[in-house]
Motif scaffolding. Structure first.
Motif, short mmCIF file in Angstrom:
data_model
loop_
_atom_site.label_atom_id
_atom_site.label_comp_id
_atom_site.label_asym_id
_atom_site.label_seq_id
_atom_site.Cartn_x
_atom_site.Cartn_y
_atom_site.Cartn_z
N MET A 71 0.83 -1.20 0.00
CA MET A 71 0.00 0.00 0.00
C MET A 71 0.87 1.26 0.00
N ARG A 72 1.94 1.24 0.77
CA ARG A 72 2.84 2.40 0.81
C ARG A 72 3.51 2.61 -0.54
N LEU A 73 3.96 1.53 -1.15
CA LEU A 73 4.59 1.65 -2.46
C LEU A 73 3.60 2.15 -3.51
N ASP A 74 2.35 1.70 -3.41
CA ASP A 74 1.32 2.20 -4.33
C ASP A 74 1.12 3.70 -4.17
N ARG A 75 1.10 4.17 -2.91
CA ARG A 75 0.94 5.62 -2.66
C ARG A 75 2.13 6.40 -3.20
N LEU A 76 3.34 5.88 -2.99
CA LEU A 76 4.53 6.56 -3.51
C LEU A 76 4.53 6.59 -5.04
N THR A 77 4.11 5.51 -5.67
CA THR A 77 4.03 5.46 -7.12
C THR A 77 3.04 6.49 -7.64
N ALA A 78 1.90 6.61 -6.97
CA ALA A 78 0.90 7.60 -7.38
C ALA A 78 1.44 9.02 -7.21
N ALA A 79 2.16 9.27 -6.10
CA ALA A 79 2.72 10.61 -5.86
C ALA A 79 3.76 10.95 -6.92
N ILE A 80 4.60 10.00 -7.27
CA ILE A 80 5.61 10.24 -8.31
C ILE A 80 4.93 10.50 -9.65
N GLY A 81 3.84 9.80 -9.92
CA GLY A 81 3.08 10.03 -11.14
C GLY A 81 2.52 11.44 -11.20
N ARG A 82 2.02 11.92 -10.05
CA ARG A 82 1.49 13.30 -10.01
C ARG A 82 2.61 14.31 -10.21
N ILE A 83 3.75 14.07 -9.61
CA ILE A 83 4.90 14.98 -9.78
C ILE A 83 5.32 15.02 -11.25
N GLU A 84 5.38 13.86 -11.88
CA GLU A 84 5.76 13.81 -13.29
C GLU A 84 4.74 14.55 -14.15
N ARG A 85 3.44 14.34 -13.87
CA ARG A 85 2.39 15.03 -14.62
C ARG A 85 2.52 16.54 -14.43
N ASP A 86 2.74 16.98 -13.19
CA ASP A 86 2.88 18.41 -12.93
C ASP A 86 4.08 19.00 -13.67
N GLY A 87 5.16 18.25 -13.72
CA GLY A 87 6.34 18.72 -14.45
C GLY A 87 6.05 18.90 -15.93
N HIS A 88 5.32 17.96 -16.51
CA HIS A 88 4.95 18.08 -17.92
C HIS A 88 4.04 19.29 -18.14
N ILE A 89 3.12 19.52 -17.22
CA ILE A 89 2.23 20.68 -17.34
C ILE A 89 3.03 21.97 -17.27
N GLN A 90 3.98 22.04 -16.35
CA GLN A 90 4.80 23.24 -16.21
C GLN A 90 5.65 23.50 -17.45
N ILE A 91 6.25 22.45 -17.98
CA ILE A 91 7.08 22.61 -19.18
C ILE A 91 6.23 23.06 -20.36
N GLU A 92 5.06 22.43 -20.52
CA GLU A 92 4.18 22.81 -21.63
C GLU A 92 3.69 24.25 -21.47
N THR A 93 3.35 24.64 -20.24
CA THR A 93 2.90 26.00 -19.98
C THR A 93 3.99 27.00 -20.34
N LEU A 94 5.21 26.74 -19.91
CA LEU A 94 6.32 27.63 -20.22
C LEU A 94 6.56 27.71 -21.73
N ALA A 95 6.52 26.56 -22.39
CA ALA A 95 6.75 26.56 -23.84
C ALA A 95 5.68 27.37 -24.57
N LEU A 96 4.42 27.19 -24.19
CA LEU A 96 3.34 27.95 -24.83
C LEU A 96 3.45 29.44 -24.54
N PHE A 97 3.85 29.79 -23.31
CA PHE A 97 4.01 31.19 -22.96
C PHE A 97 5.12 31.84 -23.79
N VAL A 98 6.24 31.15 -23.90
CA VAL A 98 7.35 31.69 -24.69
C VAL A 98 6.93 31.84 -26.15
N ARG A 99 6.26 30.83 -26.70
CA ARG A 99 5.79 30.92 -28.09
C ARG A 99 4.84 32.10 -28.26
#
Length: 134
Positions: free
Chosen positions: A57-85
């Motif tokens: 259960m703990r590993l499942d929670r950590l995996t989900a948290a890492i997934g959210r961090i990765e998703r947030d990173g992609h959102i931030q990169i895409e936001t920055l790229a669109l803003f610069v464009r």
């Protein structure tokens, strides 16, 4: 000195009993050794299952948290790229001899970098707060 041994009476299905007899008939093998190995292996697998139950259960929670961090990173990169464009598309480039415009741009960029450094050093986030820059 050998460890204390306890006698057990087991009832096995005929096909299993026949296989046990065949294995025990080989030189250097005994029913007790075969059953000891089999029961030990089964108990060890059962212990591994308990570890999975305990930490799964703990590993499942950590995996989900890492997934959210990765998703947030992609959102931030895409936001920055669109803003610069967007910024590059709406602002005309400065003329080569526009020294005042270039100086102002350099000053704004330096202020931007300084603010980013302050935000990161203080551990503050701009997105998701009530007031921008706080």
């Amino acid at each position: 000195m050998s460890p204390e041994k306890i006698r057990h009476q087991l009832f096995l299905p005929k096909p299993v009993s026949d296989r046990l007899e065949a294995l025990a008939a080989k030189p250097g093998a005994s029913k007790s050794a075969i059953l000891t190995d089999a029961v030990t292996a089964w108990l060890n697998r059962r212990g591994a299952s308990e570890l999975e139950d305990r930490f799964g259960m703990r590993l499942d929670r950590l995996t989900a948290a890492i997934g959210r961090i990765e998703r947030d990173g992609h959102i931030q990169i895409e936001t920055l790229a669109l803003f610069v464009r967007y910024e590059l598309a709406i602002h005309a480039p400065l003329a080569e001899n526009d020294h005042a415009g270039r100086a102002l741009a350099a000053k704004r960029f330096e202020a931007f970098i300084t603010q980013v450094g302050r935000q990161i050093a203080a551990g503050r986030r701009t997105i998701g707060t009530a007031e921008p820059g706080r």
